[in-house]
Design a protein around this motif. Structure first.
Motif, short mmCIF file in Angstrom:
data_model
loop_
_atom_site.label_atom_id
_atom_site.label_comp_id
_atom_site.label_asym_id
_atom_site.label_seq_id
_atom_site.Cartn_x
_atom_site.Cartn_y
_atom_site.Cartn_z
N TRP A 260 0.77 -1.20 0.05
CA TRP A 260 0.15 0.05 -0.09
C TRP A 260 0.97 1.37 0.02
N THR A 261 1.82 1.30 0.54
CA THR A 261 2.83 2.51 0.74
C THR A 261 3.35 3.17 -0.79
N PRO A 262 3.88 2.37 -1.50
CA PRO A 262 4.10 2.95 -2.79
C PRO A 262 3.21 3.63 -3.62
N TYR A 263 2.16 3.01 -3.78
CA TYR A 263 0.91 3.64 -4.26
C TYR A 263 0.58 4.78 -3.70
N ASN A 264 0.40 5.05 -2.45
CA ASN A 264 -0.22 5.96 -1.83
C ASN A 264 0.69 7.20 -1.55
N VAL A 265 2.19 6.95 -1.85
CA VAL A 265 3.21 7.97 -1.92
C VAL A 265 3.13 8.77 -3.26
N VAL A 266 2.90 7.83 -4.45
CA VAL A 266 2.87 8.36 -5.60
C VAL A 266 1.71 9.22 -5.86
N ILE A 267 0.33 8.73 -5.16
CA ILE A 267 -0.71 9.67 -5.09
C ILE A 267 -0.45 10.85 -4.54
N LEU A 268 -0.02 10.92 -3.28
CA LEU A 268 0.45 12.26 -2.71
C LEU A 268 1.35 12.87 -3.46
N LEU A 269 2.39 12.49 -4.10
CA LEU A 269 3.24 13.17 -5.25
C LEU A 269 2.44 13.80 -6.22
N LYS A 270 1.47 13.17 -6.75
CA LYS A 270 0.73 13.68 -7.81
C LYS A 270 -0.12 14.73 -7.39
N ALA A 271 -0.39 14.65 -6.18
CA ALA A 271 -1.61 15.92 -5.60
C ALA A 271 -0.75 16.94 -5.49
N ILE A 272 0.51 16.82 -4.92
CA ILE A 272 1.30 17.88 -4.51
C ILE A 272 1.72 18.68 -5.97
N LYS A 273 2.14 17.61 -7.13
CA LYS A 273 2.28 18.20 -8.29
C LYS A 273 1.15 18.85 -8.98
N ILE A 274 0.01 18.54 -8.58
CA ILE A 274 -1.07 19.54 -9.27
C ILE A 274 -1.43 20.52 -8.46
N SER A 275 -1.32 20.70 -7.24
CA SER A 275 -1.58 21.75 -6.36
C SER A 275 -0.39 22.93 -6.46
N PHE A 276 0.95 22.47 -6.64
CA PHE A 276 2.12 23.60 -6.47
C PHE A 276 2.90 23.32 -7.81
N GLY A 277 2.84 22.47 -8.43
CA GLY A 277 3.71 22.26 -9.81
C GLY A 277 3.35 23.17 -10.88
N ASP A 278 4.28 23.18 -11.70
CA ASP A 278 4.19 23.90 -12.96
C ASP A 278 3.06 23.34 -13.76
N PRO A 279 1.96 23.69 -14.29
CA PRO A 279 1.07 22.82 -15.09
C PRO A 279 1.39 22.55 -16.42
N ASN A 280 2.39 23.53 -16.96
CA ASN A 280 2.86 23.21 -18.39
C ASN A 280 4.14 22.34 -18.50
N LYS A 281 4.55 21.89 -17.24
CA LYS A 281 5.65 21.18 -17.15
C LYS A 281 5.33 19.55 -17.22
N CYS A 282 5.56 19.02 -18.39
CA CYS A 282 5.20 17.42 -18.52
C CYS A 282 6.20 16.48 -18.13
N SER A 283 5.90 15.59 -17.32
CA SER A 283 6.70 14.40 -16.89
C SER A 283 5.68 13.17 -16.71
N GLU A 284 6.52 12.05 -17.48
CA GLU A 284 5.98 10.71 -17.38
C GLU A 284 6.35 9.88 -16.19
N ALA A 285 7.30 10.27 -15.57
CA ALA A 285 7.62 9.44 -14.22
C ALA A 285 6.37 8.92 -13.32
N LEU A 286 5.75 10.01 -12.93
CA LEU A 286 4.91 9.55 -11.89
C LEU A 286 3.57 8.85 -12.65
#
Length: 358
Positions: A260-286
């Motif tokens: 469960w931990t890896p999946y939920n860490v990725v979800i948290l990172l995606k939420a942080i990226k949407i909230s505070f990241g650059d919307p025009n910056k594209c990344s496939e890693a997540l």
């Protein structure tokens, strides 16, 4: 669900109000091209979803049959196990639809889009809550055995189960409301749609934070606390098999954490990226990470009833009895010693092959 929708964000049609002579101008949105991620999902996810579906069907069906045949709903644990099986089967019901979807496009219509999306959410969320409830009930039975006798009644089990279902359904309302069929660049999609992009993004964020906080962090804290107390209690007793019990606890907690931990860490990172990241910056890693880690969480979700059930020797004996009836070429001996006055030693069930079989 349906992560490749990120590449097919709905383009609103330009409309002209002929009566008022008002032109509506669409705002240009910079889209990320993620064809590699889509191809990875199409190649890898369908087979995994079908495999998970079959594992869930066979494993949970076996647990259901054993509860019906040998156990009935005579204990609190069996009531919780039954609900866990139902939640996992509800979740597994959605997997073949998502497999077809990732392979091509959504071909099942708007009604099934909402139904499958909500079943996925309800089953997934209720599964983790019932696992937490099972853990908490074990904690009460071991650590507070005397004081919990009065509270651990059937009505407590049914009331707790009802609360879990209500919470899981409430958490899935956004999927029931927002999921619908829309036309994308690569065919028909079953995604969150029908509202302006800022509204959809806000609810996507709510879903991510809801998943991480209420369906991972809180259950994880409860599981760690309960099994820590159970371990301390078991080690302080004169129980003959306390080392085996502690090993089982370690396996349960470790498997829960690893899946469960890896999946939920990725979800948290995606939420942080949407909230505070650059919307025009594209990344496939997540996106790649989400595909892979989510599959581990799905696998645990599908096999958890079997995992929890067959750690217990009682269910192991029931399974061996079932094998003895269905496979006459096997002779099953379930050896149990009678409890002595001072200590009890329980032998593991043994299966002896009948060499006279073909």
């Amino acid at each position: 669900m349906g992560e490749h929708s990120l590449e097919n964000i709905l383009k609103f049609l330009e409309e002209a109000n002929k009566t008022a002579q008002v032109n509506v101008v669409d705002e240009e949105i910079s889209l990320c091209k993620k064809s590699n991620v889509i191809q990875f999902g199409a190649a890898f996810l369908p087979a995994f979803y079908y495999t998970n579906f079959l594992l869930s069907l066979v494993g949970n069906g076996l647990v259901l049959y054993i509860i019906y045949k040998y156990e009935k709903l005579t204990t609190i644990t069996n009531i919780f196990l039954l609900n866990l099986v139902i939640s996992d089967l509800i979740f597994a019901f959605s997997l073949p639809f998502w497999a077809v979807y990732h392979k091509s496009e959504w071909i099942f219509g708007s009604g099934l889009c909402k139904l499958v999306g909500s079943c996925y959410s309800i089953g997934f969320n209720s599964s983790i809550l019932f696992l937490t409830l099972l853990t908490f009930d074990r904690y009460l039975a071991v650590v507070h055995a005397i004081s919990a006798v009065q509270s651990r009644k059937k009505k407590y089990a049914f009331a707790s189960s009802a609360i879990v279902w209500v919470l899981s359904i409430l958490a899935s309302i956004k999927d029931i409301v927002f999921y619908d069929v829309m036309k994308g660049q690569n065919g028909r999609l079953c995604e969150m749609t029908g509202y302006i992009q800022s509204t959809l993004t806000k609810w996507e964020l709510i879903g991510y934070y809801q998943q991480f906080l209420f369906f991972f962090l809180v259950p994880l804290v409860i599981v760690l606390y309960c099994y820590s107390r159970i371990t301390i209690r078991v080690m302080s007793t004169r129980m003959v098999e306390k080392c085996r019990a502690v090993k089982l606890i370690f396996v349960i907690v470790f498997t829960f954490f690893i899946c469960w931990t890896p999946y939920n860490v990725v979800i948290l990172l995606k939420a942080i990226k949407i909230s505070f990241g650059d919307p025009n910056k594209c990344s496939e890693a997540l996106d790649y990470a989400l595909y892979i880690t989510r599959d581990f969480a799905y696998l645990y979700c599908c096999i958890s009833p079997v995992f929890y059930t067959f750690l217990g020797k009682k269910f192991q004996r029931h399974f061996l009895k079932l094998l003895a009836k269905r496979l006459p070429c096997l002779k099953i001996n379930t050896l149990l010693s009678e409890p002595s006055s001072k200590s009890a030693s329980v032998r593991s069930p043994t299966m002896i092959t009948d060499h006279s079989c073909g």
